[in-house]
Design a protein around this motif. Structure first.
Motif, PDB file in Angstrom:
ATOM      1  N   ALA A  37      31.694  44.280  39.227  1.00 54.07           N
ATOM      2  CA  ALA A  37      31.743  42.834  39.480  1.00 54.07           C
ATOM      3  C   ALA A  37      31.404  42.536  40.914  1.00 54.07           C
ATOM      4  O   ALA A  37      31.535  43.342  41.778  1.00 54.07           O
ATOM      5  CB  ALA A  37      33.122  42.295  39.138  1.00 54.07           C
ATOM      6  N   VAL A  94      41.138  42.485  43.046  1.00 51.19           N
ATOM      7  CA  VAL A  94      41.482  41.063  43.173  1.00 51.19           C
ATOM      8  C   VAL A  94      40.288  40.288  43.730  1.00 51.19           C
ATOM      9  O   VAL A  94      39.933  39.216  43.231  1.00 51.19           O
ATOM     10  CB  VAL A  94      42.736  40.875  44.059  1.00 51.19           C
ATOM     11  CG1 VAL A  94      42.935  39.418  44.434  1.00 51.19           C
ATOM     12  CG2 VAL A  94      43.969  41.419  43.346  1.00 51.19           C
ATOM     13  N   ALA A  95      39.648  40.838  44.765  1.00 51.85           N
ATOM     14  CA  ALA A  95      38.487  40.172  45.373  1.00 51.85           C
ATOM     15  C   ALA A  95      37.364  39.982  44.362  1.00 51.85           C
ATOM     16  O   ALA A  95      36.619  39.006  44.429  1.00 51.85           O
ATOM     17  CB  ALA A  95      37.995  40.979  46.575  1.00 51.85           C
ATOM     18  N   ARG A  96      37.248  40.895  43.413  1.00 52.90           N
ATOM     19  CA  ARG A  96      36.199  40.813  42.390  1.00 52.90           C
ATOM     20  C   ARG A  96      36.638  40.013  41.162  1.00 52.90           C
ATOM     21  O   ARG A  96      35.855  39.818  40.235  1.00 52.90           O
ATOM     22  CB  ARG A  96      35.797  42.208  41.929  1.00 52.90           C
ATOM     23  CG  ARG A  96      35.168  43.053  42.995  1.00 52.90           C
ATOM     24  CD  ARG A  96      34.781  44.384  42.424  1.00 52.90           C
ATOM     25  NE  ARG A  96      34.379  45.334  43.440  1.00 52.90           N
ATOM     26  CZ  ARG A  96      33.807  46.507  43.169  1.00 52.90           C
ATOM     27  NH1 ARG A  96      33.579  46.854  41.916  1.00 52.90           N
ATOM     28  NH2 ARG A  96      33.488  47.319  44.141  1.00 52.90           N
ATOM     29  N   GLY A  97      37.894  39.616  41.128  1.00 57.01           N
ATOM     30  CA  GLY A  97      38.397  38.879  39.975  1.00 57.01           C
ATOM     31  C   GLY A  97      38.622  39.753  38.756  1.00 57.01           C
ATOM     32  O   GLY A  97      38.596  39.267  37.626  1.00 57.01           O
ATOM     33  N   LEU A  98      38.846  41.042  38.978  1.00 61.19           N
ATOM     34  CA  LEU A  98      39.070  41.968  37.868  1.00 61.19           C
ATOM     35  C   LEU A  98      40.544  42.010  37.488  1.00 61.19           C
ATOM     36  O   LEU A  98      41.417  42.003  38.357  1.00 61.19           O
ATOM     37  CB  LEU A  98      38.637  43.383  38.259  1.00 61.19           C
ATOM     38  CG  LEU A  98      37.164  43.598  38.546  1.00 61.19           C
ATOM     39  CD1 LEU A  98      36.928  45.013  39.050  1.00 61.19           C
ATOM     40  CD2 LEU A  98      36.338  43.352  37.291  1.00 61.19           C
ATOM     41  N   ASP A  99      40.804  42.079  36.198  1.00 61.77           N
ATOM     42  CA  ASP A  99      42.164  42.264  35.709  1.00 61.77           C
ATOM     43  C   ASP A  99      42.394  43.769  35.601  1.00 61.77           C
ATOM     44  O   ASP A  99      41.966  44.397  34.634  1.00 61.77           O
ATOM     45  CB  ASP A  99      42.315  41.589  34.348  1.00 61.77           C
ATOM     46  CG  ASP A  99      43.730  41.697  33.802  1.00 61.77           C
ATOM     47  OD1 ASP A  99      44.657  42.001  34.584  1.00 61.77           O
ATOM     48  OD2 ASP A  99      43.899  41.479  32.589  1.00 61.77           O
ATOM     49  N   THR A 149      43.220  45.623  46.131  1.00 58.50           N
ATOM     50  CA  THR A 149      42.670  44.528  46.937  1.00 58.50           C
ATOM     51  C   THR A 149      41.237  44.226  46.512  1.00 58.50           C
ATOM     52  O   THR A 149      40.846  43.064  46.353  1.00 58.50           O
ATOM     53  CB  THR A 149      42.719  44.880  48.438  1.00 58.50           C
ATOM     54  OG1 THR A 149      44.091  45.075  48.805  1.00 58.50           O
ATOM     55  CG2 THR A 149      42.111  43.791  49.295  1.00 58.50           C
ATOM     56  N   GLU A 150      40.457  45.277  46.299  1.00 63.05           N
ATOM     57  CA  GLU A 150      39.070  45.113  45.869  1.00 63.05           C
ATOM     58  C   GLU A 150      38.995  44.505  44.472  1.00 63.05           C
ATOM     59  O   GLU A 150      38.159  43.637  44.210  1.00 63.05           O
ATOM     60  CB  GLU A 150      38.344  46.458  45.910  1.00 63.05           C
ATOM     61  CG  GLU A 150      36.883  46.390  45.565  1.00 63.05           C
ATOM     62  CD  GLU A 150      36.029  45.614  46.553  1.00 63.05           C
ATOM     63  OE1 GLU A 150      34.939  45.153  46.148  1.00 63.05           O
ATOM     64  OE2 GLU A 150      36.437  45.452  47.730  1.00 63.05           O
TER      65      GLU A 150
END
Length: 100
Positions: free
Chosen positions: A100, A25-30, A22-23
């Motif tokens: 990020a 995704v929130a940071r836009g990390l792949d 979840t974190e």
């Protein structure tokens, strides 16, 4: 980034994995984040970092000598409080990836 958490049975660690996902995704990390028992570690060959659950910290040296990626025991407090953001930060710092 592929992050692998090593645990004993995976119950509480699977909760932490979900919080880390979840974190991420929130940071836009792949990021691909999974938890496996130590007995299945050999099945995973494409990880960038391995974090070990505090309850199996005794496996750290064994795992460290078996792989060519950064390995660390998950911070006790972050694990106990299921702080997915902090554990994700720990993984990122081990790989030299900026938070990020």
């Amino acid at each position: 980034m592929n992050i692998l958490l090593v645990c004993s049975a995976g119950m509480s660690t699977s909760i932490l994995v979900e919080k880390m996902r979840t974190e991420a995704v929130a940071r836009g990390l792949d990021a691909t984040i999974e938890a496996v028992p130590e007995s299945r570690l050999k099945e995973h060959t494409t990880m960038d970092v391995i974090l070990i659950g505090p309850q199996v910290r005794y496996l750290e040296n064994k795992i460290r000598t078996a792989v060519n990626v950064p390995v660390a025991v998950i911070d006790n407090m972050a694990y106990g409080l299921m702080k997915g953001d902090q554990v994700l930060d720990q993984a990122l710092s081990l790989t030299g990836t900026a938070h990020a």
